[in-house]
Design an enzyme around this catalytic site. Structure first.
Site, short mmCIF file in Angstrom:
data_model
loop_
_atom_site.label_atom_id
_atom_site.label_comp_id
_atom_site.label_asym_id
_atom_site.label_seq_id
_atom_site.Cartn_x
_atom_site.Cartn_y
_atom_site.Cartn_z
N LYS A 147 -0.81 4.92 4.39
CA LYS A 147 -1.67 3.98 5.10
C LYS A 147 -1.11 3.73 6.49
CE LYS A 147 -4.10 -0.40 4.67
NZ LYS A 147 -5.37 0.25 5.03
N HIS B 298 0.83 -1.20 0.00
CA HIS B 298 0.00 0.00 0.00
C HIS B 298 0.87 1.25 0.00
CE1 HIS B 298 -3.36 -2.66 1.17
NE2 HIS B 298 -4.11 -1.70 0.67
#
Length: 233
Positions: free
Chosen positions: A135, A131
Site C-alpha cells: 500500500k 495494511h
C-alpha cells in the site's frame, strides 16, 4: 454490465472474479498508469489505479459519458475538481475510501461512538490502521474517513501522523506483509479504554462492495457515496 477495470493489480483481479460471478463482463483491463485506453465498449468503469493517474482516469470517463466509481486513495486534493467535472458533464461518479460493506457500517458506528464520547473529554482518541506493505499511501483513506468522522462529531480539529497536540487525532499507520486491512478506534482514559475494530480477512469484501456500487450507479446520474448504496440516511 460491460466493465472497464482501470487498474489491474490485486484489487482489479479480485473485482474481475466477483463481477464475472455476478454475470458481468470485463471489456477493458488497464494495468499501466501510462497505458492509453478506449472506453468504446464499456458501460461503466471501476478505478483502482495509482494516485498519480486517478484524476486523469476519472476525468476521461466523465468526459466520455461513462459512469465511474473510484476506490483509489491519495488524490483527494482534486476531489472538488472531479465533482465540478461530473456536474458539468451531467455524469455519474462515486468515490469511496473503502468499498467493504462492513467498513461502511463501521463508519457509521464510529460517528455514533464519537458523538457519545464528545461529552467525555478525559478520553483521548487514537486511530490505528494496518495494511500490507504494497500500500503506497499512509494513512489509508479509510483511516482518514474515520478521523474525519470523529472530527465532525467532536471538538477535535484535525488528524496527524505525528505526536498529536491538543485537539488533534493521532493516526498510527503500520505496514505489515499480507494484511488486507485493519482499522481500530481507541478511546483511552486513566481508568479504562473503549475500542471498536474492523478487520478485513481478504480483498473479496472490497471487491464485492465495488461491484455492488457499480450495479447501483450504472443507470443513475449524479454524485454518490456508499451511504447511497447502503441506503444509510
Amino acid at each position: 454490465m460491460r466493465i472497464a477495470l482501470l487498474g489491474y493489480g490485486k484489487m482489479g483481479k479480485a473485482i474481475e472474479t466477483i463481477a464475472i460471478q455476478r454475470g458481468h463482463s470485463i471489456t477493458l483491463k488497464m494495468s499501466s498508469a501510462t497505458e492509453s485506453f478506449s472506453l468504446q465498449d464499456c458501460d461503466i468503469a471501476i478505478d483502482f489505479s495509482l494516485p498519480s493517474s486517478a484524476v486523469a482516469n476519472i476525468s476521461k470517463c466523465l468526459e466520455a459519458g461513462i459512469p465511474v466509481i473510484s476506490g483509489t486513495t491519495g488524490w483527494l486534493d482534486d476531489y472538488d475538481k472531479i465533482v465540478s467535472l461530473c456536474e458539468s458533464t451531467k455524469g455519474t461518479f462515486l468515490y469511496a475510501s473503502n468499498f467493504s460493506l462492513g467498513v461502511n457500517i463501521f463508519f457509521e458506528l464510529n460517528k455514533t461512538l464519537a458523538a457519545l464520547m464528545a461529552k467525555l473529554p478525559k478520553y483521548k482518541v487514537t486511530v490505528e490502521e494496518i495494511h500490507h506493505t504494497q500500500k503506497l499511501d499512509a494513512p489509508s483513506g479509510t483511516a482518514i474517513t474515520l478521523a474525519n468522522g470523529i472530527i465532525g462529531k467532536t471538538n477535535y480539529e484535525k488528524w496527524t501522523l505525528d505526536t498529536p497536540k491538543q485537539n488533534e487525532i493521532g493516526i498510527l499507520a503500520k505496514r505489515i506483509e499480507n494484511v488486507p486491512g485493519t482499522h481500530e478506534i481507541i478511546y483511552k482514559s486513566e481508568v479504562d479504554s473503549i475500542q471498536i475494530k474492523h478487520t478485513a480477512h481478504s480483498r473479496e469484501g472490497f471487491a464485492l462492495g465495488a461491484v455492488i456500487a457499480a450495479e447501483f450507479v450504472h443507470d443513475k446520474k449524479g454524485i454518490f457515496t456508499m451511504k447511497d448504496v447502503l441506503n444509510i440516511s
